[in-house]
Design a protein around this motif. Structure first.
Motif, PDB file in Angstrom:
ATOM      1  N   ASP A 169       1.038  -1.238   0.212  1.00  0.00           N
ATOM      2  CA  ASP A 169       0.100   0.248  -0.239  1.00  0.00           C
ATOM      3  C   ASP A 169       1.304   1.231  -0.210  1.00  0.00           C
ATOM      4  O   ASP A 169       2.343   1.370   0.541  1.00  0.00           O
ATOM      5  N   LYS A 170       0.102   2.340  -0.121  1.00  0.00           N
ATOM      6  CA  LYS A 170       1.134   3.453  -0.250  1.00  0.00           C
ATOM      7  C   LYS A 170       2.194   4.144   0.952  1.00  0.00           C
ATOM      8  O   LYS A 170       2.536   5.159   1.477  1.00  0.00           O
ATOM      9  N   GLU A 171       1.695   3.348   2.530  1.00  0.00           N
ATOM     10  CA  GLU A 171       2.647   3.702   3.323  1.00  0.00           C
ATOM     11  C   GLU A 171       3.983   3.019   3.514  1.00  0.00           C
ATOM     12  O   GLU A 171       4.721   3.242   3.641  1.00  0.00           O
ATOM     13  N   GLY A 172       3.946   2.286   2.796  1.00  0.00           N
ATOM     14  CA  GLY A 172       5.407   1.401   2.482  1.00  0.00           C
ATOM     15  C   GLY A 172       6.382   1.834   1.387  1.00  0.00           C
ATOM     16  O   GLY A 172       6.008   3.363   0.948  1.00  0.00           O
ATOM     17  N   THR A 173       7.283   1.781   1.806  1.00  0.00           N
ATOM     18  CA  THR A 173       8.616   2.386   1.212  1.00  0.00           C
ATOM     19  C   THR A 173       8.704   1.801  -0.730  1.00  0.00           C
ATOM     20  O   THR A 173       8.367  -0.007  -0.974  1.00  0.00           O
ATOM     21  N   ARG A 174       8.762   2.122  -2.512  1.00  0.00           N
ATOM     22  CA  ARG A 174       8.265   1.953  -3.108  1.00  0.00           C
ATOM     23  C   ARG A 174       9.438   0.903  -3.932  1.00  0.00           C
ATOM     24  O   ARG A 174      10.950   1.330  -3.241  1.00  0.00           O
ATOM     25  N   ILE A 175       9.641   0.369  -4.009  1.00  0.00           N
ATOM     26  CA  ILE A 175      10.578  -1.320  -4.277  1.00  0.00           C
ATOM     27  C   ILE A 175      10.863  -1.423  -5.915  1.00  0.00           C
ATOM     28  O   ILE A 175      11.623  -1.999  -6.455  1.00  0.00           O
ATOM     29  N   SER A 176       9.175  -1.070  -6.146  1.00  0.00           N
ATOM     30  CA  SER A 176       9.962  -0.783  -8.401  1.00  0.00           C
ATOM     31  C   SER A 176       9.329   0.324  -8.753  1.00  0.00           C
ATOM     32  O   SER A 176       8.094   0.233  -8.403  1.00  0.00           O
ATOM     33  N   CYS A 177       9.306   0.194  -9.748  1.00  0.00           N
ATOM     34  CA  CYS A 177       8.863   1.176 -11.042  1.00  0.00           C
ATOM     35  C   CYS A 177       8.922   0.099 -11.920  1.00  0.00           C
ATOM     36  O   CYS A 177       9.773  -0.401 -12.616  1.00  0.00           O
ATOM     37  N   ALA A 178       7.425   0.489 -13.238  1.00  0.00           N
ATOM     38  CA  ALA A 178       7.651   0.443 -14.563  1.00  0.00           C
ATOM     39  C   ALA A 178       7.976   0.900 -15.077  1.00  0.00           C
ATOM     40  O   ALA A 178       7.875   2.176 -14.984  1.00  0.00           O
ATOM     41  N   ASP A 179       8.706   1.063 -16.802  1.00  0.00           N
ATOM     42  CA  ASP A 179       8.625   2.077 -17.488  1.00  0.00           C
ATOM     43  C   ASP A 179       7.646   1.947 -17.690  1.00  0.00           C
ATOM     44  O   ASP A 179       6.863   1.367 -18.018  1.00  0.00           O
ATOM     45  N   ALA A 180       7.862   4.117 -18.091  1.00  0.00           N
ATOM     46  CA  ALA A 180       6.911   4.207 -19.138  1.00  0.00           C
ATOM     47  C   ALA A 180       6.375   3.433 -20.339  1.00  0.00           C
ATOM     48  O   ALA A 180       4.871   3.927 -20.657  1.00  0.00           O
ATOM     49  N   PRO A 214      12.692   6.224  -7.224  1.00  0.00           N
ATOM     50  CA  PRO A 214      12.676   5.100  -6.102  1.00  0.00           C
ATOM     51  C   PRO A 214      13.332   4.604  -5.605  1.00  0.00           C
ATOM     52  O   PRO A 214      14.390   5.099  -5.673  1.00  0.00           O
ATOM     53  N   VAL A 215      13.724   4.590  -4.321  1.00  0.00           N
ATOM     54  CA  VAL A 215      13.863   4.122  -3.516  1.00  0.00           C
ATOM     55  C   VAL A 215      15.339   3.025  -3.277  1.00  0.00           C
ATOM     56  O   VAL A 215      16.054   2.647  -3.370  1.00  0.00           O
ATOM     57  N   GLU A 216      14.379   1.642  -3.535  1.00  0.00           N
ATOM     58  CA  GLU A 216      14.994   0.278  -3.984  1.00  0.00           C
ATOM     59  C   GLU A 216      14.137  -0.062  -5.590  1.00  0.00           C
ATOM     60  O   GLU A 216      13.058   0.352  -5.990  1.00  0.00           O
ATOM     61  N   TYR A 217      15.035  -1.367  -6.184  1.00  0.00           N
ATOM     62  CA  TYR A 217      14.689  -2.127  -6.876  1.00  0.00           C
ATOM     63  C   TYR A 217      14.148  -3.562  -6.747  1.00  0.00           C
ATOM     64  O   TYR A 217      15.215  -4.110  -6.327  1.00  0.00           O
ATOM     65  N   SER A 218      13.416  -3.844  -7.524  1.00  0.00           N
ATOM     66  CA  SER A 218      13.623  -5.406  -7.854  1.00  0.00           C
ATOM     67  C   SER A 218      14.401  -5.763  -8.563  1.00  0.00           C
ATOM     68  O   SER A 218      14.636  -5.741  -9.944  1.00  0.00           O
ATOM     69  N   ASP A 219      14.688  -7.256  -9.034  1.00  0.00           N
ATOM     70  CA  ASP A 219      15.379  -7.929 -10.076  1.00  0.00           C
ATOM     71  C   ASP A 219      14.675  -7.982 -10.872  1.00  0.00           C
ATOM     72  O   ASP A 219      14.848  -7.513 -12.403  1.00  0.00           O
ATOM     73  N   GLU A 220      13.007  -8.340 -10.922  1.00  0.00           N
ATOM     74  CA  GLU A 220      11.912  -7.934 -12.014  1.00  0.00           C
ATOM     75  C   GLU A 220      11.652  -7.436 -12.245  1.00  0.00           C
ATOM     76  O   GLU A 220      11.357  -7.321 -13.681  1.00  0.00           O
ATOM     77  N   ILE A 221      11.608  -6.349 -11.753  1.00  0.00           N
ATOM     78  CA  ILE A 221      11.116  -4.889 -13.066  1.00  0.00           C
ATOM     79  C   ILE A 221      12.615  -4.119 -12.021  1.00  0.00           C
ATOM     80  O   ILE A 221      13.023  -3.761 -11.691  1.00  0.00           O
ATOM     81  N   PRO A 222      13.257  -3.562 -13.348  1.00  0.00           N
ATOM     82  CA  PRO A 222      14.576  -2.561 -13.938  1.00  0.00           C
ATOM     83  C   PRO A 222      14.320  -1.266 -12.987  1.00  0.00           C
ATOM     84  O   PRO A 222      12.695  -0.858 -13.259  1.00  0.00           O
ATOM     85  N   PRO A 223      15.098  -0.354 -13.090  1.00  0.00           N
ATOM     86  CA  PRO A 223      14.544   0.793 -12.134  1.00  0.00           C
ATOM     87  C   PRO A 223      13.872   1.375 -13.849  1.00  0.00           C
ATOM     88  O   PRO A 223      14.597   1.583 -14.608  1.00  0.00           O
ATOM     89  N   ALA A 224      13.492   2.931 -14.004  1.00  0.00           N
ATOM     90  CA  ALA A 224      12.955   4.122 -15.158  1.00  0.00           C
ATOM     91  C   ALA A 224      13.610   5.311 -14.217  1.00  0.00           C
ATOM     92  O   ALA A 224      13.567   4.914 -13.600  1.00  0.00           O
ATOM     93  N   PRO A 225      14.449   5.771 -15.052  1.00  0.00           N
ATOM     94  CA  PRO A 225      14.572   7.232 -15.318  1.00  0.00           C
ATOM     95  C   PRO A 225      13.188   8.051 -14.117  1.00  0.00           C
ATOM     96  O   PRO A 225      12.260   7.364 -14.780  1.00  0.00           O
ATOM     97  N   ALA A 226      13.727   8.710 -13.569  1.00  0.00           N
ATOM     98  CA  ALA A 226      12.996   9.712 -12.658  1.00  0.00           C
ATOM     99  C   ALA A 226      11.775  10.739 -13.896  1.00  0.00           C
ATOM    100  O   ALA A 226      11.103  11.115 -13.009  1.00  0.00           O
ATOM    101  N   ASP A 227      12.198  10.473 -14.847  1.00  0.00           N
ATOM    102  CA  ASP A 227      10.709  11.796 -15.884  1.00  0.00           C
ATOM    103  C   ASP A 227      10.603  10.580 -16.362  1.00  0.00           C
ATOM    104  O   ASP A 227       9.504  11.349 -16.980  1.00  0.00           O
TER     105      ASP A 227
END
Length: 324
Positions: free
Chosen positions: A90-101, A176-189
């Motif tokens: 939920d939104k109370e936690g730390t973000r651990i992954s983001c999908a590319d736009a 994002p603060v952390e990323y998982s191996d399954e979903i790579p980081p995306a540029p901030a913008d």
């Protein structure tokens, strides 16, 4: 002139609270204890601090009824954010992954609607690590905060309705603060998201946070819950609920103990003599009933919850014992 005896259970019953965000269910109980000037207050069906909506609270002898209250189904309105996963689902936690736009752009509305079909009916669901489920006598969220790696086995739940009301797309420039191996980081913008407003009817014990997480994982983009409002618990809905601040100003029961039993169970009309027997803990002759019924005396008082057990109609909860 004969003065009718005072009903000693007039202060017993249920309060249906429209819980505000930012408070635990225990916080609500504390405020109602002060408002009603009693320590005998308890709640059923915990709501997370971020959640709002129907919270069932029992007062006086109503606290004992909570264990027998029929609330096998619950309903929610929620917002699920696809494209981002968090540590708490939920939104109370730390973000651990983001999908590319670009990945999110290729995820069309039809695919999202189709994905929901996999989460209707009877499914196996893995509760969130920060749930209130006890593991060896200690709640899961307490173990997580103590640094333990908690694994909660999946369990069966039923989703009777899981419908989309609206789909919205947007971008988020937060890094994002952390990323998982399954979903790579995306540029901030280029950190995007898809918010879907949904309505859910489900069995008791279903976690909507887990539903958000699992939907995101199914679509390979991650997901978490950003808004949750419980709209019904069994037969009790938001129409029955009162805001907490209104209850603090004017503490009143939502339903008396009699009304609570009658709302939750089919009724069985009994005689005054039978009511006296049930109040003493005695059993009645069987009536070929199926399931639990609320035994109601001629004066409208719900004396007990009864159930056929072999060759007798026995009480499973005496609401109005003769000792009172």
């Amino acid at each position: 002139m004969t003065i009718p005896p005072k009903d000693l259970l007039s202060s017993s019953g249920l309060v249906i609270v429209d819980k505000p965000a930012g408070m635990t269910s225990h916080d609500v109980v504390g405020k109602l204890r002060r408002a009603f000037s009693t320590r005998r207050v308890g709640h059923a069906g915990t709501l997370d601090p971020m959640a709002t909506g129907v919270l069932i609270v029992g007062l006086e002898r109503g606290t004992k009824f909570l264990a027998h209250m029929v609330a096998s189904t619950k309903s929610y309105s929620a917002t699920i954010r696809l494209g981002q996963a968090t540590t708490t689902d939920d939104k109370e936690g730390t973000r651990i992954s983001c999908a590319d736009a670009n990945v999110l752009a290729q995820l069309d509305d039809a695919a999202i609607h189709d994905a929901l079909t996999h989460f209707r009916g009877q499914i196996m669901q893995r509760p969130a690590k920060v749930s209130a489920i006890k593991i060896n006598g200690k709640r899961a969220h307490e173990r997580v905060r103590a640094g333990e790696d908690v694994v909660i086995p999946a369990r069966p739940v039923e989703i009777m309705r899981f419908e989309i009301l609206e789909i919205r797309r947007g971008t988020d420039t937060a890094v994002p603060v952390e990323y998982s191996d399954e979903i790579p980081p995306a540029p901030a913008d280029e950190v995007g998201f898809i918010d879907i407003d949904v309505e859910v009817d489900c069995s008791s014990g279903t976690y909507i946070r887990s539903l958000a997480r699992d939907l995101g994982e199914h679509l390979n983009v991650g997901g978490h819950l950003t808004q949750l409002r419980r709209t019904a618990v069994g037969p009790f809905t938001l129409d029955d609920a009162l805001p907490l601040d209104a209850l603090e100003e004017n503490p009143v029961l939502s339903l008396s103990l009699d009304e609570s039993l009658i709302r939750c169970y089919p009724t069985l009309e009994i005689t005054e003599a039978e009511a006296a027997d049930l109040a003493k803990g005695q059993w009645l002759q069987p009536r070929k009933l199926t399931g639990v019924h609320a035994a109601v005396a001629p004066n409208g008082q719900a004396i007990a919850l009864v159930k056929e057990q072999g060759k007798r109609l026995a009480s499973v909860f005496v609401a109005r014992p003769s000792t009172l």
